[in-house]
Design an enzyme around this catalytic site. Sequence first.
Site, PDB file in Angstrom:
ATOM      1  N   SER A  94       1.034  -1.427   0.030  1.00 33.65           N
ATOM      2  CA  SER A  94      -0.327   0.650  -0.045  1.00 33.65           C
ATOM      3  C   SER A  94       0.687   1.546   0.389  1.00 33.65           C
ATOM      4  CB  SER A  94      -1.388   0.198   0.871  1.00 33.65           C
ATOM      5  OG  SER A  94      -0.390   0.037   2.463  1.00 33.65           O
ATOM      6  N   THR A 196      -1.713   3.289   4.288  1.00 38.55           N
ATOM      7  CA  THR A 196      -1.500   4.381   4.272  1.00 38.55           C
ATOM      8  C   THR A 196      -0.493   5.270   5.846  1.00 38.55           C
ATOM      9  OG1 THR A 196      -3.818   5.409   3.300  1.00 38.55           O
ATOM     10  CG2 THR A 196      -1.077   6.897   4.150  1.00 38.55           C
ATOM     11  N   THR A 214       0.996   7.068   0.632  1.00 38.03           N
ATOM     12  CA  THR A 214       0.622   6.206   0.061  1.00 38.03           C
ATOM     13  C   THR A 214       0.394   5.075  -1.299  1.00 38.03           C
ATOM     14  OG1 THR A 214      -2.120   4.652   0.627  1.00 38.03           O
ATOM     15  CG2 THR A 214      -2.006   7.306  -0.140  1.00 38.03           C
ATOM     16  N   ARG A 224      -6.774   8.618  -9.722  1.00 40.01           N
ATOM     17  CA  ARG A 224      -7.751   8.883  -8.449  1.00 40.01           C
ATOM     18  C   ARG A 224      -6.454   9.662  -7.547  1.00 40.01           C
ATOM     19  NH1 ARG A 224      -7.047   6.877  -2.773  1.00 40.01           N
ATOM     20  NH2 ARG A 224      -9.406   7.458  -2.007  1.00 40.01           N
ATOM     21  N   GLY A 226      -5.913  11.099  -3.565  1.00 41.42           N
ATOM     22  CA  GLY A 226      -6.597  10.698  -2.051  1.00 41.42           C
ATOM     23  C   GLY A 226      -6.170  11.591  -0.900  1.00 41.42           C
ATOM     24  N   ASP A 227      -6.118  10.989  -0.250  1.00 42.74           N
ATOM     25  CA  ASP A 227      -6.416  12.027   1.064  1.00 42.74           C
ATOM     26  C   ASP A 227      -5.389  12.453   1.885  1.00 42.74           C
ATOM     27  OD1 ASP A 227      -6.323   9.555   2.211  1.00 42.74           O
ATOM     28  OD2 ASP A 227      -6.007  10.232   3.617  1.00 42.74           O
ATOM     29  N   THR A 247      -5.531   7.332   7.739  1.00 41.59           N
ATOM     30  CA  THR A 247      -5.293   6.505   7.064  1.00 41.59           C
ATOM     31  C   THR A 247      -6.473   5.825   7.036  1.00 41.59           C
ATOM     32  OG1 THR A 247      -4.429   3.986   7.159  1.00 41.59           O
ATOM     33  CG2 THR A 247      -5.100   5.113   9.388  1.00 41.59           C
ATOM     34  N   GLY A 248      -6.439   5.089   6.193  1.00 42.06           N
ATOM     35  CA  GLY A 248      -8.852   4.992   5.574  1.00 42.06           C
ATOM     36  C   GLY A 248      -8.493   5.300   4.282  1.00 42.06           C
ATOM     37  N   GLY A 250      -9.937   7.545   1.560  1.00 43.36           N
ATOM     38  CA  GLY A 250      -9.340   8.910   1.502  1.00 43.36           C
ATOM     39  C   GLY A 250     -10.004   9.357   1.000  1.00 43.36           C
TER      40      GLY A 250
END
Length: 335
Positions: A94, A196, A214, A224, A226-227, A247-248, A250
């Site tokens: 990841s 992440t 990440t 794409r 993410g956060d 984490t998780g 995003g």
Amino acid sequence: MKRRKFIQSAALTGLGLTVGTAFAACTDTQEQEKKNKSATSNSNMEPSTPMVIATWNVPNATTKAWEVLQEGKSALDAVEQGVMVEEADEKNQSVGKGGLPDRDGNVTLDACIMNKDGNYGAVVCIENIKHPIAVARKVMENTPHVLLAGNGAKQFAIESGFTPEDLLTESSKKAWEEWKIKSEYKPIINIENHDTIGMLAIDKNGDISGACTTSGLAYKMQGRVGDSAIIGSGLFVDNEVGGATATGMGEEVLKTVGSFLIVELMRQGKSPQEACEEAVKRVVKKSPNYKDFQVGYIAVNKKGETGAYCIHEWFNYTVYKNNENKNYKSDFYNK
Ligand code: GLY
């Protein structure tokens, strides 16, 4: 172990059982949870710095960061070198090399870094560069910008001396080929061993920095983001107050700007634990389908007090302080 598998929400309970063995390093008795809470979340605890906190069970990464701090170097150096350990670990699917690709087979990485002065550097959707966190630092220090994307980020990395390489390992390629058989895009939840890697550190001067890196959601749409590389979402540091990282899923962190929220809540007097809990509850309140995805936060304040909270069980984090490197199971919302 494969991480970030997409599963149907109906499989959530079963997955919890499946992944349980992946958390052998975590304590899971109620008694230990209580001890963990009091050891890491109690505002009355004796603060201790220098220190390092990171998402997930990453003892090698926190050890590296701790060693950097012990050499008297900055928290910025510590978090950069700490997360680079995970970026280089091909078994971690990841982050960095070996990260699971998008649906077209491209490994695209997001990373950001923040220093004690509130400066920020980031790269998103960068390909073929194993250490996006180091590129993010160079964006922060050597350009007039804060965020470079895609080909521009890769070009800048190469011009800065990074050597491009193929980041898709045999194992990640195999996982992607298996996924392609059904090509079901169900980014519901991951509650697996790693996601992440977010890291926060305080150095001997009491200064705080943070890093977040990440490969993002596996089998995501091409392009794409993410956060993790977005300031205030995947990471935020204010050296007057503290830092937080996520984490998780995003998309959910982005919508609630969770890391910024946590730091602002700490500024208003909440403990890191209280602030993480409120940020998770904000996600839950805004997302009726919260049972289908995971979000977890860790935070530290200026005194070295820490907090962690997530939606679902199985999130854990690592703290290195007082010469001890320990993994803790996070408290969670969905009990
Ligand atoms: N939290 C990582 C991502 O959603 O990309």
